[in-house]
Design an enzyme around this catalytic site. Structure first.
Site, PDB file in Angstrom:
ATOM      1  N   ASP A   1      41.598  49.545  29.609  1.00 20.32           N
ATOM      2  CA  ASP A   1      40.926  48.689  30.583  1.00 20.32           C
ATOM      3  C   ASP A   1      39.692  49.325  31.210  1.00 20.32           C
ATOM      4  O   ASP A   1      39.042  48.708  32.056  1.00 20.32           O
ATOM      5  CB  ASP A   1      41.902  48.314  31.707  1.00 20.32           C
ATOM      6  CG  ASP A   1      42.988  47.386  31.206  1.00 20.32           C
ATOM      7  OD1 ASP A   1      42.788  46.775  30.138  1.00 20.32           O
ATOM      8  OD2 ASP A   1      44.027  47.281  31.876  1.00 20.32           O
TER       9      ASP A   1
ATOM     10  N   HIS B   1      22.093  70.045  20.211  1.00 19.54           N
ATOM     11  CA  HIS B   1      22.688  68.938  20.966  1.00 19.54           C
ATOM     12  C   HIS B   1      23.961  69.379  21.699  1.00 19.54           C
ATOM     13  O   HIS B   1      24.939  68.639  21.773  1.00 19.54           O
ATOM     14  CB  HIS B   1      23.004  67.757  20.037  1.00 19.54           C
ATOM     15  CG  HIS B   1      21.761  67.095  19.514  1.00 19.54           C
ATOM     16  ND1 HIS B   1      21.757  66.277  18.407  1.00 19.54           N
ATOM     17  CD2 HIS B   1      20.487  67.128  19.948  1.00 19.54           C
ATOM     18  CE1 HIS B   1      20.528  65.842  18.182  1.00 19.54           C
ATOM     19  NE2 HIS B   1      19.738  66.347  19.104  1.00 19.54           N
TER      20      HIS B   1
ATOM     21  N   ASP C   1      18.526  70.782  29.507  1.00 21.96           N
ATOM     22  CA  ASP C   1      17.752  69.606  29.084  1.00 21.96           C
ATOM     23  C   ASP C   1      18.385  68.421  29.798  1.00 21.96           C
ATOM     24  O   ASP C   1      19.477  67.984  29.442  1.00 21.96           O
ATOM     25  CB  ASP C   1      17.835  69.455  27.557  1.00 21.96           C
ATOM     26  CG  ASP C   1      16.951  68.325  27.031  1.00 21.96           C
ATOM     27  OD1 ASP C   1      16.523  67.468  27.841  1.00 21.96           O
ATOM     28  OD2 ASP C   1      16.704  68.293  25.808  1.00 21.96           O
TER      29      ASP C   1
ATOM     30  N   ASP D   1      12.752  63.211  30.881  1.00 21.87           N
ATOM     31  CA  ASP D   1      13.348  64.084  29.860  1.00 21.87           C
ATOM     32  C   ASP D   1      12.708  65.461  30.002  1.00 21.87           C
ATOM     33  O   ASP D   1      11.594  65.676  29.540  1.00 21.87           O
ATOM     34  CB  ASP D   1      13.078  63.463  28.481  1.00 21.87           C
ATOM     35  CG  ASP D   1      13.705  64.240  27.349  1.00 21.87           C
ATOM     36  OD1 ASP D   1      14.468  65.186  27.618  1.00 21.87           O
ATOM     37  OD2 ASP D   1      13.427  63.910  26.174  1.00 21.87           O
TER      38      ASP D   1
ATOM     39  N   GLU E   1       7.745  69.298  23.729  1.00 16.23           N
ATOM     40  CA  GLU E   1       8.954  70.109  23.871  1.00 16.23           C
ATOM     41  C   GLU E   1       9.173  71.119  22.742  1.00 16.23           C
ATOM     42  O   GLU E   1      10.171  71.039  22.026  1.00 16.23           O
ATOM     43  CB  GLU E   1      10.176  69.191  23.982  1.00 16.23           C
ATOM     44  CG  GLU E   1      10.307  68.132  22.890  1.00 16.23           C
ATOM     45  CD  GLU E   1      11.576  67.315  23.065  1.00 16.23           C
ATOM     46  OE1 GLU E   1      12.653  67.916  23.122  1.00 16.23           O
ATOM     47  OE2 GLU E   1      11.483  66.066  23.146  1.00 16.23           O
TER      48      GLU E   1
HETATM   49  N1  GLY Z   1      16.878  65.086  25.605  1.00 19.43           N
HETATM   50  C1  GLY Z   1      16.614  64.570  24.347  1.00 19.43           C
HETATM   51  C2  GLY Z   1      15.377  65.095  23.789  1.00 19.43           C
HETATM   52  O1  GLY Z   1      14.830  66.048  24.313  1.00 19.43           O
HETATM   53  O2  GLY Z   1      14.827  64.574  22.861  1.00 19.43           O
HETATM   54 MN    MN Z   2      12.923  65.013  24.503  1.00 20.27          MN
HETATM   55 MN    MN Z   3      15.136  66.621  26.326  1.00 21.96          MN
END
Ligand code: GLY
Ligand code: MN
Ligand code: MN
Length: 440
Positions: A36, A242, A259, A270, A383
């Site tokens: 539920d 990940h 992250d 992000d 990044e």
């Molecule tokens: N946090 C996911 C990425 O950096 O793409």
């Molecule tokens: Mn990212």
């Molecule tokens: Mn990220």
């Protein structure tokens, strides 16, 4: 908050780009977590982009005529139900939804099967997110077949199905001033969360304690949720791209890679920062950190109108490849390290992605086989990283060090604006902030 007029304007723009036809855009279903208990509800980004409506069990229908003025915006949503509202809380119901969200017509979603085939009859084209949800594909084709069966009464069924995402992805790629205002706010809250994490971290704490600090900062500023599962990765865990387990002890002498970004009114931030658990970088950690920071600076300077999407990635790659050679991680010339892809042993992901309602946002990266040029109003992440796993041919002092530095960037008329600059990232800024922390 984005005003209702903007959502209406988006629907009009979509309709003006459709040929005569009908668009069907359902929101996301509620999902069961266990028995539920449900996952926290999150609307579908396309649906929300066009409606601003956050309730589940809703479908947007746009009937586009030959010209823009003839388009009709219809919402199907849950009916008013005092009994259900005692359990689940307020719902608009069709009447209030029409007023508040600016629709031409609204109906209870329970009438969808009855009304939609009528709306689809004699429309030549159906626009939907084809293939996105198999159940909806079946429903749409089912309605088309029902109309076909009535051919004897003179109605024509649609003969074409177009993927509506081709139009919507392009619209979503360019952020309006209002969207940017929300994104700046999401970036600001998320930057504050990274500062808080730096201030709170101590050797001996657990990764989940730091994750809790991030969540605390997101929620106390009104962000609805993390935009994705936070990665809080101490030491070698940073080399798992990940990593979301977030349950290991943080050790003196290790780095911590975080992250994490919040979702505010649908829009994601992000951010990744990497800092020493004890507040001071070791020489090897500092070497790799400075390298990634230089790569990021090179990538950010490549974010400007006219440069291709791939320019920031290529700029980061050149800096990283040369650094890997200088540190004895790779051998040969910068060009050969890049051509042979030897750098991928330490940098195996790309340097960014579009950012918006989805953390990996909608939008094409290539057109006709070419990387598309960056244009003002696009938002992306930058990044670069470096992840060193133990191996015989790798200098031991670099083993288990993982570094990523990620910022959110807006392409402007003249270059770019970093939306997340309030999160410290130079060695001095980080060490100073963490030094302060000891005094408190
Ligand atoms: N946090 C996911 C990425 O950096 O793409
Ligand atoms: Mn990212
Ligand atoms: Mn990220």
């Amino acid at each position: 908050m984005i005003p209702v007029e903007s959502f209406i304007e988006r629907r009009r723009r979509l309709a003006s780009q459709m040929q005569k036809g009908i668009a069907i855009i359902p929101t996301a279903p509620e999902r069961v977590r266990s028995r539920d208990a449900h996952y926290p509800y999150r609307f579908d980004s396309y649906f929300y982009y066009l409606t601003g409506f956050c309730e589940p069990e809703a479908v947007l229908v746009i009937v586009a005529g030959a010209d823009e003025s003839a388009s009709k915006h219809i919402l199907f949503c849950r009916h008013k139900d005092m009994e259900r509202e005692i359990w689940d809380g307020f719902r608009y119901g069709p009447e209030a939804a029409r007023e508040v969200f600016g629709f031409d017509e609204t109906y209870p979603v329970s009438k969808l099967d009855e009304i939609l085939p009528r709306l689809m009859a004699d429309q030549p084209v159906v626009y939907c997110a084809l293939g996105h949800d198999a159940e909806w594909d079946v429903r749409v084709t089912g309605w088309i077949n029902r109309i076909r069966q009535q051919a004897h009464s003179g109605v024509a069924a649609p003969t074409q199905i177009h993927d509506i995402r081709l139009v919507l992805d392009e619209m979503r790629l360019f952020k309006s001033a209002q969207e940017l205002q929300v994104m700046r706010h999401a970036a600001e809250i998320s930057s504050g969360a990274h500062r808080r994490a730096m201030r709170k971290t101590r050797p001996g704490m657990n990764e989940y304690e730091v994750e809790a600090e991030l969540l605390h900062e997101f929620r106390r500023h009104g962000a609805q949720a993390p935009a994705y599962t936070s990665i809080v990765a101490g030491g070698a865990n940073a080399c798992v791209l990940h990593y979301v387990q977030n349950d290991a002890e943080l050790k003196d002498g290790d780095l911590l890679l975080i992250d994490a970004g919040c979702e505010l009114d649908g829009y994601a931030a992000d951010i990744t920062r990497t800092f020493p658990v004890n507040g001071k970088f070791s020489p090897a950690q500092r070497d790799l950190y400075q390298l990634v920071l230089s790569a990021q600076a090179a990538a950010i300077s490549a974010v400007r109108p006219g440069n291709q999407w791939n320019a920031p990635h290529e700029a980061a790659l050149r800096v990283l490849a040369q650094g890997f050679i200088d540190f004895g991680l790779c051998h040969g010339s910068m060009d050969t390290v890049i051509q042979s892809e030897d750098y991928k042993r330490f940098y195996m992901h790309r340097t960014g992605h579009w950012l918006g309602l989805d953390v990996h946002d909608a939008g094409e990266y290539k057109r006709d086989g070419e990387w598309r040029p960056l244009q003002p109003g696009m938002t992306l992440t930058v990044e670069p990283g470096c992840y060193v796993r133990p191996a015989d041919n790798v200098p031991r002092h670099f083993w288990d060090i993982g570094v990523r530095i990620e910022d959110d960037v807006l392409v402007t008329e003249t270059g770019c604006e970093v939306l997340t600059s309030a999160a410290p990232k130079t060695v001095t800024e980080i060490e100073e902030l963490m030094q302060d922390r000891k005094d408190r």
